[in-house]
Motif scaffolding. Sequence first.
Motif, PDB file in Angstrom:
ATOM      1  N   ILE A   4       0.941  -0.971  -0.481  1.00 54.34           N
ATOM      2  CA  ILE A   4      -0.069   0.102   0.114  1.00 54.34           C
ATOM      3  C   ILE A   4       0.574   1.340   0.011  1.00 54.34           C
ATOM      4  N   TYR A   5       2.298   0.916   0.923  1.00 58.52           N
ATOM      5  CA  TYR A   5       2.311   2.086   0.641  1.00 58.52           C
ATOM      6  C   TYR A   5       4.074   1.601   1.038  1.00 58.52           C
ATOM      7  N   GLU A   6       5.495   2.747   0.449  1.00 61.62           N
ATOM      8  CA  GLU A   6       6.797   1.988   0.696  1.00 61.62           C
ATOM      9  C   GLU A   6       7.030   3.463   0.820  1.00 61.62           C
ATOM     10  N   THR A   7       8.841   3.404   1.453  1.00 64.85           N
ATOM     11  CA  THR A   7       8.928   4.270   1.786  1.00 64.85           C
ATOM     12  C   THR A   7      10.398   3.987   2.092  1.00 64.85           C
ATOM     13  N   ASN A   8      11.739   5.078   2.677  1.00 67.09           N
ATOM     14  CA  ASN A   8      12.833   4.401   3.227  1.00 67.09           C
ATOM     15  C   ASN A   8      13.728   6.186   4.189  1.00 67.09           C
ATOM     16  N   VAL A   9      14.068   5.796   5.209  1.00 62.64           N
ATOM     17  CA  VAL A   9      14.412   6.336   6.102  1.00 62.64           C
ATOM     18  C   VAL A   9      15.595   7.138   5.411  1.00 62.64           C
ATOM     19  N   VAL A  10      15.971   8.339   5.916  1.00 63.34           N
ATOM     20  CA  VAL A  10      17.176   9.139   5.527  1.00 63.34           C
ATOM     21  C   VAL A  10      18.319   9.836   6.474  1.00 63.34           C
ATOM     22  N   GLU A  11      17.339  10.394   7.184  1.00 59.28           N
ATOM     23  CA  GLU A  11      17.991  11.313   8.415  1.00 59.28           C
ATOM     24  C   GLU A  11      16.447  11.362   9.945  1.00 59.28           C
ATOM     25  N   LEU A  12      16.972  10.882  10.723  1.00 57.05           N
ATOM     26  CA  LEU A  12      16.680  11.123  11.954  1.00 57.05           C
ATOM     27  C   LEU A  12      16.530  12.557  12.715  1.00 57.05           C
ATOM     28  N   ILE A  30      11.771  13.932   3.282  1.00 53.51           N
ATOM     29  CA  ILE A  30      12.775  14.975   2.300  1.00 53.51           C
ATOM     30  C   ILE A  30      12.238  16.142   2.359  1.00 53.51           C
ATOM     31  N   GLY A  31      12.657  17.589   2.774  1.00 50.23           N
ATOM     32  CA  GLY A  31      12.276  18.944   2.011  1.00 50.23           C
ATOM     33  C   GLY A  31      11.149  18.848   3.429  1.00 50.23           C
ATOM     34  N   HIS A  43      12.415  10.921   5.611  1.00 46.62           N
ATOM     35  CA  HIS A  43      12.560   9.946   4.526  1.00 46.62           C
ATOM     36  C   HIS A  43      12.179  10.279   2.447  1.00 46.62           C
ATOM     37  N   GLU A  44      11.941  10.038   1.938  1.00 46.58           N
ATOM     38  CA  GLU A  44      12.349   9.333   0.849  1.00 46.58           C
ATOM     39  C   GLU A  44      11.418   8.658  -0.013  1.00 46.58           C
ATOM     40  N   LYS A  45      11.539   9.346  -1.452  1.00 49.68           N
ATOM     41  CA  LYS A  45      10.478   7.936  -2.113  1.00 49.68           C
ATOM     42  C   LYS A  45       9.424   7.564  -2.100  1.00 49.68           C
ATOM     43  N   ASN A  46       8.709   8.893  -1.060  1.00 55.84           N
ATOM     44  CA  ASN A  46       7.491   8.297  -0.715  1.00 55.84           C
ATOM     45  C   ASN A  46       6.092   8.049  -2.002  1.00 55.84           C
ATOM     46  N   GLN A  47       5.630   6.936  -2.052  1.00 55.09           N
ATOM     47  CA  GLN A  47       4.759   5.966  -2.160  1.00 55.09           C
ATOM     48  C   GLN A  47       3.672   5.449  -2.020  1.00 55.09           C
ATOM     49  N   LEU A  48       2.115   5.913  -2.352  1.00 57.05           N
ATOM     50  CA  LEU A  48       1.827   5.528  -1.589  1.00 57.05           C
ATOM     51  C   LEU A  48       0.418   5.141  -2.655  1.00 57.05           C
ATOM     52  N   ASN A  75      -4.103  10.189   4.004  1.00 59.78           N
ATOM     53  CA  ASN A  75      -3.533   9.419   2.815  1.00 59.78           C
ATOM     54  C   ASN A  75      -3.410  10.651   2.122  1.00 59.78           C
ATOM     55  N   LYS A  76      -4.382  11.275   2.015  1.00 51.43           N
ATOM     56  CA  LYS A  76      -3.435  12.861   1.675  1.00 51.43           C
ATOM     57  C   LYS A  76      -2.407  13.472   2.111  1.00 51.43           C
ATOM     58  N   ASN A  77      -2.324  13.465   3.451  1.00 52.53           N
ATOM     59  CA  ASN A  77      -1.352  13.931   3.941  1.00 52.53           C
ATOM     60  C   ASN A  77       0.098  13.547   3.482  1.00 52.53           C
ATOM     61  N   LEU A  78      -0.170  11.628   3.546  1.00 47.14           N
ATOM     62  CA  LEU A  78       0.733  11.045   3.366  1.00 47.14           C
ATOM     63  C   LEU A  78       0.718  10.956   2.110  1.00 47.14           C
ATOM     64  N   ASN A  79       0.191  10.863   0.626  1.00 41.71           N
ATOM     65  CA  ASN A  79       0.719  11.596  -0.144  1.00 41.71           C
ATOM     66  C   ASN A  79       1.667  12.585  -0.548  1.00 41.71           C
ATOM     67  N   GLN A  80       0.793  13.704  -1.104  1.00 36.65           N
ATOM     68  CA  GLN A  80       1.152  14.788  -1.150  1.00 36.65           C
ATOM     69  C   GLN A  80       2.451  15.375  -0.312  1.00 36.65           C
ATOM     70  N   LEU A  81       2.724  15.061   1.069  1.00 37.76           N
ATOM     71  CA  LEU A  81       3.461  16.356   2.067  1.00 37.76           C
ATOM     72  C   LEU A  81       4.999  15.000   2.299  1.00 37.76           C
ATOM     73  N   GLY A  82       4.357  13.234   3.044  1.00 38.64           N
ATOM     74  CA  GLY A  82       4.882  12.423   2.910  1.00 38.64           C
ATOM     75  C   GLY A  82       5.067  12.726   4.260  1.00 38.64           C
ATOM     76  N   HIS A  83       4.406  13.449   5.110  1.00 38.39           N
ATOM     77  CA  HIS A  83       3.321  13.588   6.185  1.00 38.39           C
ATOM     78  C   HIS A  83       2.345  13.227   7.126  1.00 38.39           C
ATOM     79  N   ILE A  84       2.915  12.423   8.622  1.00 35.11           N
ATOM     80  CA  ILE A  84       1.798  11.798   9.069  1.00 35.11           C
ATOM     81  C   ILE A  84       2.445  11.256   9.884  1.00 35.11           C
ATOM     82  N   THR A  85       1.668  11.798  11.217  1.00 35.52           N
ATOM     83  CA  THR A  85       1.698  11.295  12.757  1.00 35.52           C
ATOM     84  C   THR A  85       1.412   9.422  12.742  1.00 35.52           C
ATOM     85  N   LEU A  86       2.221   8.760  13.174  1.00 30.51           N
ATOM     86  CA  LEU A  86       2.288   7.103  13.914  1.00 30.51           C
ATOM     87  C   LEU A  86       2.097   7.714  15.884  1.00 30.51           C
TER      88      LEU A  86
END
Length: 121
Positions: A4-12, A30-31, A43-48, A75-86
Amino acid sequence: MTVIYETNVVELGDMVESFYDDQMIILFEIGAPEEMREYCVLHEKNQLHDEIQVDDTLYIGEESYKVTAVGSAVNKNLNQLGHITLSFYGKTEPDLPGYLCLENKKIKPVIEGNSIKILRG
């Protein structure tokens, strides 16, 4: 299993671990705005690929967490900004629209290079 979704952590950010006691992780692609970077797992490669749903499973590296609720903006925030809170409290109703609620389980620390995936099935 469907991805459903995949990405990679690049910085903490420096403050990421301080949120573990609050059972939260903040994701941002990132950004991210400079004032947010220190609090986020970047993270990078934000793919929903599809809408996240209850009972999907989130993986951080090899550790799995069952999705218990999906905020209305996730879903909207993750797709557009790569930003959500777990949120790892196991709630069935999110506190905020950008919260992805996961089973109440101790957070295994995130490390650079971890993959983050959400799978169904």
